[in-house]
Motif scaffolding. Structure first.
Motif, PDB file in Angstrom:
ATOM      1  N   VAL A 153      -6.165   5.517 -11.164  1.00 44.03           N
ATOM      2  CA  VAL A 153      -5.512   4.971  -9.987  1.00 44.03           C
ATOM      3  C   VAL A 153      -6.179   5.587  -8.758  1.00 44.03           C
ATOM      4  CG1 VAL A 153      -3.342   4.765  -8.736  1.00 44.03           C
ATOM      5  CG2 VAL A 153      -3.356   4.720 -11.231  1.00 44.03           C
ATOM      6  N   VAL A 154      -6.758   4.751  -7.945  1.00 41.12           N
ATOM      7  CA  VAL A 154      -7.433   5.214  -6.740  1.00 41.12           C
ATOM      8  C   VAL A 154      -6.524   4.939  -5.550  1.00 41.12           C
ATOM      9  CG1 VAL A 154      -9.464   4.950  -5.283  1.00 41.12           C
ATOM     10  CG2 VAL A 154      -9.679   4.736  -7.763  1.00 41.12           C
ATOM     11  N   THR A 155      -6.191   5.998  -4.849  1.00 41.10           N
ATOM     12  CA  THR A 155      -5.369   5.825  -3.650  1.00 41.10           C
ATOM     13  C   THR A 155      -6.293   5.856  -2.436  1.00 41.10           C
ATOM     14  OG1 THR A 155      -4.958   8.201  -3.571  1.00 41.10           O
ATOM     15  CG2 THR A 155      -3.309   6.856  -4.676  1.00 41.10           C
ATOM     16  N   PRO A 156      -6.088   4.952  -1.515  1.00 41.46           N
ATOM     17  CA  PRO A 156      -6.969   4.915  -0.350  1.00 41.46           C
ATOM     18  C   PRO A 156      -6.747   6.135   0.551  1.00 41.46           C
ATOM     19  CG  PRO A 156      -5.179   3.341  -0.107  1.00 41.46           C
ATOM     20  CD  PRO A 156      -5.071   3.910  -1.483  1.00 41.46           C
ATOM     21  N   SER A 157      -7.799   6.544   1.217  1.00 42.89           N
ATOM     22  CA  SER A 157      -7.700   7.644   2.175  1.00 42.89           C
ATOM     23  C   SER A 157      -6.904   7.183   3.383  1.00 42.89           C
ATOM     24  CB  SER A 157      -9.095   8.090   2.632  1.00 42.89           C
ATOM     25  OG  SER A 157      -9.843   8.546   1.537  1.00 42.89           O
ATOM     26  N   PRO A 158      -6.128   8.108   3.980  1.00 48.14           N
ATOM     27  CA  PRO A 158      -5.376   7.707   5.171  1.00 48.14           C
ATOM     28  C   PRO A 158      -6.325   7.385   6.324  1.00 48.14           C
ATOM     29  CG  PRO A 158      -5.113  10.059   4.734  1.00 48.14           C
ATOM     30  CD  PRO A 158      -5.901   9.486   3.608  1.00 48.14           C
ATOM     31  N   THR A 159      -5.872   6.491   7.184  1.00 48.68           N
ATOM     32  CA  THR A 159      -6.675   6.135   8.356  1.00 48.68           C
ATOM     33  C   THR A 159      -6.543   7.235   9.412  1.00 48.68           C
ATOM     34  OG1 THR A 159      -4.856   4.993   9.444  1.00 48.68           O
ATOM     35  CG2 THR A 159      -6.246   3.679   7.938  1.00 48.68           C
TER      36      THR A 159
END
Length: 81
Positions: free
Chosen positions: A56-62
């Motif tokens: 599961v890849v969680t996106p990096s915060p903006t």
């Protein structure tokens, strides 16, 4: 002492350290390096058919999200003083 596989219904269910003579009496098979429990034993070969874990890849915060977190933390710190 070498490791041996206890095989039930074509599946390695246990790994046992034993003397070769005793392992042969039990019907255990020599376990090659890297093979282990939950591997399949098919036609005299150990096969790794274990399911691959789901990644599961969680996106990096903006940048905006990080700045919002920083502002919230700064406000919490200010309320402590």
């Amino acid at each position: 002492m070498p490791n041996f596989a206890v095989i039930e219904n074509g599946k390695v269910v246990n790994s046992v350290v034993a003397e070769a003579d005793y392992a042969a009496e039990q019907g255990w098979i020599a376990l090659p390096d890297g093979a282990g429990i939950d591997w399949d034993y098919i036609n005299g070969q150990f096969v790794d058919n274990r399911p691959m874990p789901e990644v599961v890849v969680t996106p990096s915060p903006t940048k905006e999200e990080l700045l919002a977190q920083l502002n919230a933390l700064s406000a919490q710190i200010q309320s402590l003083t």
